[in-house]
Enzyme design. Sequence first.
Site, PDB file in Angstrom:
ATOM      1  N   ARG A 231       0.848  -1.184   0.000  1.00  0.00           N
ATOM      2  CA  ARG A 231       0.000   0.000   0.000  1.00  0.00           C
ATOM      3  C   ARG A 231       0.884   1.236   0.000  1.00  0.00           C
ATOM      4  O   ARG A 231       2.055   1.177   0.363  1.00  0.00           O
ATOM      5  CB  ARG A 231      -0.931   0.011   1.209  1.00  0.00           C
ATOM      6  CG  ARG A 231      -0.200   0.092   2.561  1.00  0.00           C
ATOM      7  CD  ARG A 231      -1.169   0.077   3.713  1.00  0.00           C
ATOM      8  NE  ARG A 231      -1.870  -1.192   3.772  1.00  0.00           N
ATOM      9  CZ  ARG A 231      -2.903  -1.417   4.581  1.00  0.00           C
ATOM     10  NH1 ARG A 231      -3.359  -0.467   5.361  1.00  0.00           N
ATOM     11  NH2 ARG A 231      -3.489  -2.592   4.599  1.00  0.00           N
ATOM     12  N   THR A 232       0.309   2.332  -0.410  1.00  0.00           N
ATOM     13  CA  THR A 232       1.024   3.598  -0.367  1.00  0.00           C
ATOM     14  C   THR A 232       0.903   4.155   1.042  1.00  0.00           C
ATOM     15  O   THR A 232      -0.185   4.560   1.459  1.00  0.00           O
ATOM     16  CB  THR A 232       0.441   4.588  -1.393  1.00  0.00           C
ATOM     17  OG1 THR A 232       0.472   3.979  -2.681  1.00  0.00           O
ATOM     18  CG2 THR A 232       1.241   5.861  -1.432  1.00  0.00           C
ATOM     19  N   LEU A 233       2.006   4.146   1.772  1.00  0.00           N
ATOM     20  CA  LEU A 233       1.970   4.638   3.145  1.00  0.00           C
ATOM     21  C   LEU A 233       2.000   6.157   3.188  1.00  0.00           C
ATOM     22  O   LEU A 233       1.431   6.766   4.081  1.00  0.00           O
ATOM     23  CB  LEU A 233       3.148   4.061   3.920  1.00  0.00           C
ATOM     24  CG  LEU A 233       3.208   2.526   3.968  1.00  0.00           C
ATOM     25  CD1 LEU A 233       4.441   2.075   4.724  1.00  0.00           C
ATOM     26  CD2 LEU A 233       1.954   1.973   4.621  1.00  0.00           C
TER      27      LEU A 233
ATOM     28  N   ASP B 274      -0.699   5.716  -7.392  1.00  0.00           N
ATOM     29  CA  ASP B 274      -2.107   5.499  -7.059  1.00  0.00           C
ATOM     30  C   ASP B 274      -3.005   5.892  -8.229  1.00  0.00           C
ATOM     31  O   ASP B 274      -4.048   5.263  -8.466  1.00  0.00           O
ATOM     32  CB  ASP B 274      -2.484   6.296  -5.810  1.00  0.00           C
ATOM     33  CG  ASP B 274      -1.997   5.634  -4.529  1.00  0.00           C
ATOM     34  OD1 ASP B 274      -1.453   4.520  -4.614  1.00  0.00           O
ATOM     35  OD2 ASP B 274      -2.150   6.228  -3.449  1.00  0.00           O
TER      36      ASP B 274
END
Length: 245
Positions: free
Chosen positions: A22-24, A81
Amino acid sequence: MNFMASTQPENRLLGPQSDSQRTLYPYVTGTSVVALKYKDGILMAADMGGSYGSTLRYKSVERMKPIGKHSLLGASGEISDFQEILRYLDELILYDNMWDDGNSLGPKEVHNYLTRVMYNRRNKFNPLWNSLVLGGVKNGQKYLGMVNMIGVNFEDNHVATGFGNHLARPILRQEWHENLSFEDGVRLLEKCMRVLLYRDRSAVNKLQIAKITEEGVTISQPYSLKTYWEFSAFKNPTQGAVGSW
């Protein structure tokens, strides 16, 4: 060009099955998108900068894409994203086409889908780090809306993301009108983009303008705006500022 989303470190106790990607936090980001309705459809503008933190690392990032037959999407925020959202939309349009019923998703339906996706991901504490602008024309009806990374969304005659919300929309509120011609709409967008270039450190002087009408989507080749940097305020920006460095 493919920007990979950041990953969590491997959990060595539970093994690779527990890993999640995931994109933190955003790595490579794009800045403002500005869009408006004009007489024949929708006009949208975005520059082509991709910032790695505070470094303008990439200068040819396209952030506007046609979606299906009737829609145009522009994105600010994390580029990886945005690429994931485009994959979602490819699947959505393919599934819709498979029905082969003579109908196709319009901009209102695509915008509603995006609002649900963004809100769903926000509720999972795994948001897509983007603000999206969705415009289009179907059956003579113009549509323009936006949605941000937590699902807040609205429709309007003109929208903007990022710094554009603060610097471009006041100009649009003052100068926009329903019967804008294509040429006047482009001039108004260029005025907004020039203001953003002067004041937004993440903006670059390489932009594209896209239009969508009943005939389809046209995205311009990248070009630069004429600028003037000899204003006294640019030469000494802190002069007279109380408490400045």
